[in-house]
Design a protein around this motif. Structure first.
Motif, PDB file in Angstrom:
ATOM      1  N   ARG A   1       0.830  -1.207   0.000  1.00 15.13           N
ATOM      2  CA  ARG A   1       0.000   0.000   0.000  1.00 15.13           C
ATOM      3  C   ARG A   1       0.865   1.258   0.000  1.00 15.13           C
ATOM      4  O   ARG A   1       0.570   2.243   0.678  1.00 15.13           O
ATOM      5  N   GLY A   2       1.969   1.220  -0.777  1.00  8.73           N
ATOM      6  CA  GLY A   2       2.867   2.356  -0.773  1.00  8.73           C
ATOM      7  C   GLY A   2       3.542   2.591  -2.106  1.00  8.73           C
ATOM      8  O   GLY A   2       3.103   2.116  -3.154  1.00  8.73           O
ATOM      9  N   ASP A   3       4.627   3.356  -2.057  1.00  7.88           N
ATOM     10  CA  ASP A   3       5.346   3.773  -3.252  1.00  7.88           C
ATOM     11  C   ASP A   3       6.192   2.631  -3.818  1.00  7.88           C
ATOM     12  O   ASP A   3       6.365   1.578  -3.199  1.00  7.88           O
ATOM     13  N   VAL A   4       6.748   2.902  -4.997  1.00  9.72           N
ATOM     14  CA  VAL A   4       7.633   1.933  -5.645  1.00  9.72           C
ATOM     15  C   VAL A   4       8.977   1.907  -4.919  1.00  9.72           C
ATOM     16  O   VAL A   4       9.550   2.949  -4.609  1.00  9.72           O
ATOM     17  N   VAL A   5       9.469   0.711  -4.649  1.00 11.69           N
ATOM     18  CA  VAL A   5      10.781   0.527  -4.026  1.00 11.69           C
ATOM     19  C   VAL A   5      11.783   0.175  -5.119  1.00 11.69           C
ATOM     20  O   VAL A   5      11.582  -0.792  -5.861  1.00 11.69           O
ATOM     21  N   ASP A   6      12.829   0.947  -5.246  1.00 12.08           N
ATOM     22  CA  ASP A   6      13.817   0.713  -6.293  1.00 12.08           C
ATOM     23  C   ASP A   6      14.484  -0.647  -6.084  1.00 12.08           C
ATOM     24  O   ASP A   6      15.047  -0.928  -5.017  1.00 12.08           O
ATOM     25  N   MET A   7      14.417  -1.506  -7.117  1.00 10.62           N
ATOM     26  CA  MET A   7      14.943  -2.862  -6.999  1.00 10.62           C
ATOM     27  C   MET A   7      16.442  -2.847  -7.261  1.00 10.62           C
ATOM     28  O   MET A   7      16.915  -3.047  -8.375  1.00 10.62           O
ATOM     29  N   THR A   8      17.199  -2.623  -6.205  1.00 10.77           N
ATOM     30  CA  THR A   8      18.652  -2.604  -6.294  1.00 10.77           C
ATOM     31  C   THR A   8      19.266  -3.950  -5.937  1.00 10.77           C
ATOM     32  O   THR A   8      20.487  -4.118  -6.027  1.00 10.77           O
ATOM     33  N   GLN A   9      18.442  -4.887  -5.500  1.00  8.40           N
ATOM     34  CA  GLN A   9      18.887  -6.247  -5.204  1.00  8.40           C
ATOM     35  C   GLN A   9      17.690  -7.161  -5.376  1.00  8.40           C
ATOM     36  O   GLN A   9      16.550  -6.761  -5.148  1.00  8.40           O
ATOM     37  N   CYS A  10      17.913  -8.387  -5.798  1.00 11.19           N
ATOM     38  CA  CYS A  10      16.845  -9.384  -5.839  1.00 11.19           C
ATOM     39  C   CYS A  10      17.475 -10.768  -5.876  1.00 11.19           C
ATOM     40  O   CYS A  10      18.261 -11.071  -6.779  1.00 11.19           O
ATOM     41  N   THR A  11      17.138 -11.589  -4.902  1.00 13.79           N
ATOM     42  CA  THR A  11      17.666 -12.949  -4.845  1.00 13.79           C
ATOM     43  C   THR A  11      16.725 -13.948  -5.514  1.00 13.79           C
ATOM     44  O   THR A  11      16.954 -15.158  -5.450  1.00 13.79           O
ATOM     45  N   VAL A  12      15.668 -13.440  -6.138  1.00 13.34           N
ATOM     46  CA  VAL A  12      14.677 -14.294  -6.789  1.00 13.34           C
ATOM     47  C   VAL A  12      14.793 -14.227  -8.301  1.00 13.34           C
ATOM     48  O   VAL A  12      14.714 -15.236  -9.005  1.00 13.34           O
ATOM     49  N   LEU A  13      15.023 -13.027  -8.831  1.00  9.94           N
ATOM     50  CA  LEU A  13      15.000 -12.785 -10.269  1.00  9.94           C
ATOM     51  C   LEU A  13      16.205 -13.392 -10.973  1.00  9.94           C
ATOM     52  O   LEU A  13      17.324 -13.371 -10.461  1.00  9.94           O
ATOM     53  N   ASP A  14      15.971 -13.927 -12.189  1.00  4.75           N
ATOM     54  CA  ASP A  14      17.046 -14.433 -13.026  1.00  4.75           C
ATOM     55  C   ASP A  14      18.090 -13.321 -13.236  1.00  4.75           C
ATOM     56  O   ASP A  14      17.729 -12.181 -13.530  1.00  4.75           O
ATOM     57  N   PRO A  15      19.380 -13.625 -13.086  1.00  5.40           N
ATOM     58  CA  PRO A  15      20.416 -12.589 -13.236  1.00  5.40           C
ATOM     59  C   PRO A  15      20.356 -11.852 -14.570  1.00  5.40           C
ATOM     60  O   PRO A  15      20.688 -10.669 -14.644  1.00  5.40           O
ATOM     61  N   ALA A  16      19.920 -12.536 -15.639  1.00  9.95           N
ATOM     62  CA  ALA A  16      19.827 -11.874 -16.942  1.00  9.95           C
ATOM     63  C   ALA A  16      18.784 -10.771 -16.919  1.00  9.95           C
ATOM     64  O   ALA A  16      18.954  -9.729 -17.570  1.00  9.95           O
ATOM     65  N   LEU A  17      17.700 -10.963 -16.176  1.00 10.29           N
ATOM     66  CA  LEU A  17      16.675  -9.925 -16.063  1.00 10.29           C
ATOM     67  C   LEU A  17      17.112  -8.831 -15.095  1.00 10.29           C
ATOM     68  O   LEU A  17      16.889  -7.645 -15.355  1.00 10.29           O
ATOM     69  N   PHE A  18      17.741  -9.220 -13.986  1.00 13.94           N
ATOM     70  CA  PHE A  18      18.190  -8.198 -13.045  1.00 13.94           C
ATOM     71  C   PHE A  18      19.224  -7.283 -13.690  1.00 13.94           C
ATOM     72  O   PHE A  18      19.222  -6.069 -13.474  1.00 13.94           O
ATOM     73  N   ALA A  19      20.120  -7.850 -14.517  1.00 11.25           N
ATOM     74  CA  ALA A  19      21.140  -7.029 -15.187  1.00 11.25           C
ATOM     75  C   ALA A  19      20.517  -6.034 -16.153  1.00 11.25           C
ATOM     76  O   ALA A  19      21.146  -5.027 -16.499  1.00 11.25           O
ATOM     77  N   LEU A  20      19.296  -6.304 -16.582  1.00 11.94           N
ATOM     78  CA  LEU A  20      18.617  -5.418 -17.522  1.00 11.94           C
ATOM     79  C   LEU A  20      18.032  -4.184 -16.839  1.00 11.94           C
ATOM     80  O   LEU A  20      17.747  -3.183 -17.500  1.00 11.94           O
ATOM     81  N   LEU A  21      17.867  -4.225 -15.519  1.00 14.35           N
ATOM     82  CA  LEU A  21      17.158  -3.151 -14.831  1.00 14.35           C
ATOM     83  C   LEU A  21      17.895  -1.815 -14.894  1.00 14.35           C
ATOM     84  O   LEU A  21      17.271  -0.764 -15.071  1.00 14.35           O
TER      85      LEU A  21
END
Length: 322
Positions: A137-157
């Motif tokens: 119920r709040g603002d967007v949190v900048d995804m500067t880390q993620c232990t779930v997402l495929d590294p190829a997608l995280f590198a795209l951010l």
């Protein structure tokens, strides 16, 4: 001094549940066995002040954003305990619908960094783009880390933040859905402005530079903004062309576990009449099932049906739009 209360269970949303003198409350960030102090209570919801004594299934979250990001609600809970909780929810749901002879459920936990599908929001904040998930119920949190997402997608951010910042059609923000197909990332973007030729040029160059063959605009139907190469994916060796925003199982090994479970429970006899598959999608299970019998594959989404129909030639998959 306030007395600590014991968290006794998890609610449907993954929040710890405890009993207070005022009644039952749900407390985000807690697990069964935690003894906690509450900061405040509002109706059936409470805010955690601190944990007095941690429960036996409490662990240190692997991601430093876990308390803020709205994507993972149970990173503070041990994986075996999460699996047991989810299994119990499935069994309870079956029991409520009248099933009595329920076999022991099989479980599968996806490995870290395995998620190949994500839906993110982005906002212009202080002359930069914040890209990530909403806190509760709040603002967007900048995804500067993620232990779930495929590294190829995280590198795209990181480059995605830059290109979104440069787009004239991005005023306040929007959202972007990314599927990692066999052909590369596939983007479906919602913008709060109207993209012009300059936006399309910027996105086409971005796609070429980062191996993104297709970038589409969320509309009815979706509109292609940039197409720089072939778009494809494979299900059991059959090449399909998923529509923008197509549904995929979130992880490859999770998809493989589902496929193995379905195939492993096919009857040994009685398949001559064929198999009826509901919600066939783009063929996640259809082509695997077709190795055993004719498959009448029903799908209600027109784009997914068209994808399945195009790919089904020469197979025993018979798509039907319902």
């Amino acid at each position: 001094m306030a007395e600590a209360i014991r968290v006794v269970a998890l609610g449907n949303d993954g929040d710890g549940m405890a009993q207070t003198p005022q009644g039952r409350v749900f407390i985000p960030g807690t697990v069964p066995g935690d003894d906690v102090l509450l900061a405040d209570e509002t109706g059936t919801h409470a805010t955690l002040e601190r944990i007095v004594t941690p429960g036996p299934d409490r662990v240190t979250p692997p991601c430093h954003l876990s308390d803020a990001c709205g994507g993972c609600r149970l990173q503070h809970m041990a994986l075996p305990a999460i699996a047991a909780w989810k299994t119990a929810r499935v069994v309870e749901a079956l029991q409520r619908t009248g099933f009595t002879d329920i076999p022991t459920p099989a479980t599968h936990q996806v490995a870290p960094y395995g998620r190949r599908r994500v839906d993110l929001a982005f906002r212009r904040v202080d002359r930069r783009i914040v890209l990530g998930l909403h806190r509760r119920r709040g603002d967007v949190v900048d995804m500067t880390q993620c232990t779930v997402l495929d590294p190829a997608l995280f590198a795209l951010l990181a480059p995605l933040r830059q290109v979104l910042h440069s787009l004239p059609a991005v005023h306040a923000g929007g959202d972007v859905q990314i599927n990692l197909l066999d052909s590369g990332p596939d983007l479906l973007i919602a913008l709060d402005g109207t993209p012009d030729a300059n936006d399309r040029r910027i996105l086409a160059q971005f796609g070429k530079s980062h191996g993104i063959p297709r970038i589409s605009l969320r509309a009815q139907p979706p509109e292609t903004l940039a197409l720089t190469g072939p778009v494809f994916h494979h299900f059991d060796g059959v090449r399909v062309v998923p529509p923008p925003g197509a549904f995929l199982q979130v992880a490859r090994d999770g998809e493989a576990a589902i496929r193995a479970a379905v195939l492993g429970n096919l009857p040994r006899k009685g398949l001559k009449a064929g198999i009826i598959e509901l919600y066939a999608g783009c063929g996640t299970l259809s082509f695997a099932l077709a190795e055993h019998a004719k498959v009448n594959a029903y799908e209600g989404d027109r784009a997914a049906f068209a994808c399945l129909k195009q790919a089904s030639g020469g197979t025993r998959v018979l798509p039907a739009l319902r």
